[in-house]
Design a protein around this motif. Structure first.
Motif, mmCIF file in Angstrom:
data_model
loop_
_atom_site.group_PDB
_atom_site.id
_atom_site.type_symbol
_atom_site.label_atom_id
_atom_site.label_comp_id
_atom_site.label_asym_id
_atom_site.label_seq_id
_atom_site.Cartn_x
_atom_site.Cartn_y
_atom_site.Cartn_z
ATOM 1 N N ARG A 114 -3.881 -5.577 -4.810
ATOM 2 C CA ARG A 114 -3.370 -4.444 -4.032
ATOM 3 C C ARG A 114 -3.330 -4.828 -2.555
ATOM 4 O O ARG A 114 -4.072 -5.713 -2.132
ATOM 5 C CB ARG A 114 -4.273 -3.222 -4.216
ATOM 6 N N PRO A 115 -2.495 -4.173 -1.751
ATOM 7 C CA PRO A 115 -2.488 -4.480 -0.316
ATOM 8 C C PRO A 115 -3.896 -4.319 0.267
ATOM 9 O O PRO A 115 -4.614 -3.387 -0.106
ATOM 10 C CB PRO A 115 -1.551 -3.425 0.272
ATOM 11 N N ALA A 116 -4.271 -5.234 1.158
ATOM 12 C CA ALA A 116 -5.627 -5.202 1.723
ATOM 13 C C ALA A 116 -5.931 -3.867 2.386
ATOM 14 O O ALA A 116 -7.085 -3.451 2.454
ATOM 15 C CB ALA A 116 -5.800 -6.341 2.721
ATOM 16 N N SER A 117 -4.894 -3.171 2.844
ATOM 17 C CA SER A 117 -5.118 -1.879 3.514
ATOM 18 C C SER A 117 -5.692 -0.832 2.561
ATOM 19 O O SER A 117 -6.233 0.174 2.998
ATOM 20 C CB SER A 117 -3.813 -1.376 4.134
ATOM 21 N N ASP A 118 -5.593 -1.089 1.231
ATOM 22 C CA ASP A 118 -6.204 -0.168 0.265
ATOM 23 C C ASP A 118 -7.716 -0.365 0.135
ATOM 24 O O ASP A 118 -8.405 0.458 -0.440
ATOM 25 C CB ASP A 118 -5.599 -0.370 -1.141
ATOM 26 N N THR A 119 -8.189 -1.506 0.665
ATOM 27 C CA THR A 119 -9.621 -1.811 0.543
ATOM 28 C C THR A 119 -10.385 -1.149 1.683
ATOM 29 O O THR A 119 -9.959 -1.201 2.836
ATOM 30 C CB THR A 119 -9.847 -3.337 0.604
ATOM 31 N N ASN A 120 -11.519 -0.555 1.331
ATOM 32 C CA ASN A 120 -12.380 0.027 2.353
ATOM 33 C C ASN A 120 -12.941 -1.101 3.220
ATOM 34 O O ASN A 120 -13.421 -2.095 2.698
ATOM 35 C CB ASN A 120 -13.521 0.768 1.639
ATOM 36 N N VAL A 121 -12.861 -0.957 4.549
ATOM 37 C CA VAL A 121 -13.352 -2.046 5.413
ATOM 38 C C VAL A 121 -14.827 -2.346 5.172
ATOM 39 O O VAL A 121 -15.277 -3.469 5.418
ATOM 40 C CB VAL A 121 -13.129 -1.794 6.935
ATOM 41 N N THR A 122 -15.588 -1.372 4.698
ATOM 42 C CA THR A 122 -17.006 -1.649 4.456
ATOM 43 C C THR A 122 -17.199 -2.528 3.225
ATOM 44 O O THR A 122 -18.312 -2.963 2.957
ATOM 45 C CB THR A 122 -17.832 -0.353 4.288
#
Ligand code: ADP
Ligand code: ADP
Length: 221
Positions: A64-72
């Protein structure tokens, strides 16, 4: 987490910092990011951690696009490390752990475990400025991993340590891999590349010039 970048491009005013960089980092492996100063490693790391946006190309995490990943869910240990010198070590570590989303109770519980593991409990109530550089790095390392992120990005994590403490950190990195963490390691230390990394990418002048399994590359070169 499984990480992939696809043709990432980043141009600074008059300097092309990344030229179509594609890397692939399988889950539960250690990936060495190598290359001379100025090659573009920090820029790539900053794009993966979403501190910097690419001009084009994508970063994918678990398909998935990295922007879907929670930064934490990304733990980043930058090369330039800063702790508040006037704070007490324990307070500073508590602050960073809570900043990464842990409750006060969980932060405290985890810090006790990590401070014992690194044998730095005696330093809990001392001021940060009293710590050696290596000690401060241990605190920063703890702050990077304490919230149990699936992806760890470690920029020169062994620099500033004596050999004994560098080995302690290396063993922790191996233990985190055993737990299934995905680890990107930027380093100039070739010995640690040989002993730790599964795969590497060599970046030179903004481009990936070599990528693959460490054993395969050693056989061919
Ligand atoms: P490294 O130690 O990884 O080689 P550098 O010393 O090249 O890093 O850069 C340190 C920081 O300064 C980085 O965060 C980078 O983004 C920034 N930086 C490097 N070169 C420039 C520049 N020409 N203009 C503005 N910022 C820069
Ligand atoms: P590395 O981490 O491999 O040393 P960097 O990604 O820090 O390389 O830098 C790659 C190139 O981009 C260098 O020439 C650096 O000076 C330049 N650079 C990095 N950050 C900036 C910035 N913010 N502005 C302008 N140039 C930069």
């Amino acid at each position: 987490m499984y990480l992939k970048t696809n043709n990432v491009v980043k141009q600074y005013a008059n300097h092309l910092a990344l030229n179509k960089v594609s890397i692939e980092v399988p889950k539960g492996t250690i990936f060495g990011l190598l290359g001379p100063n100025g090659a573009g490693k920090t820029t790539l790391i900053r794009i993966i951690t979403r501190i910097t946006a690419p001009d084009s190309g994508e970063v994918w995490i678990d398909g998935r696009p990295a922007s879907d990943t929670n930064v934490t869910d990304i733990g980043y240990l930058p090369e330039e490390r800063g702790l508040y010198k006037k704070m007490k070590v324990g307070e500073q570590a508590m602050y960073l752990a809570q900043l990464r989303g842990l409750s006060r109770q969980d932060a405290h519980r985890q810090l006790m475990i990590w401070f014992k593991r690194f044998d730095i409990m005696d330093w809990y109530n001392r001021k940060v400025e009293e710590l050696s550089k290596g000690m401060q790095q241990k605190v920063q390392f703890i702050s990077t991993v304490i919230h149990n992120p699936g992806l760890l990005i470690l920029d020169e994590p062994f620099s500033g340590f004596d050999p004994v403490n560098a080995d302690i950190i290396k063993n922790e990195v191996l233990r985190l891999r055993e737990q299934g963490k995905t680890i990107i390691l930027s380093t100039h230390n070739m010995e640690s590349v040989e002993t730790l990394c599964d795969n590497i990418a060599l970046i030179n002048k903004a481009q990936v010039v070599l990528q693959g399994n460490v054993f395969d590359i050693r056989k061919q070169h």
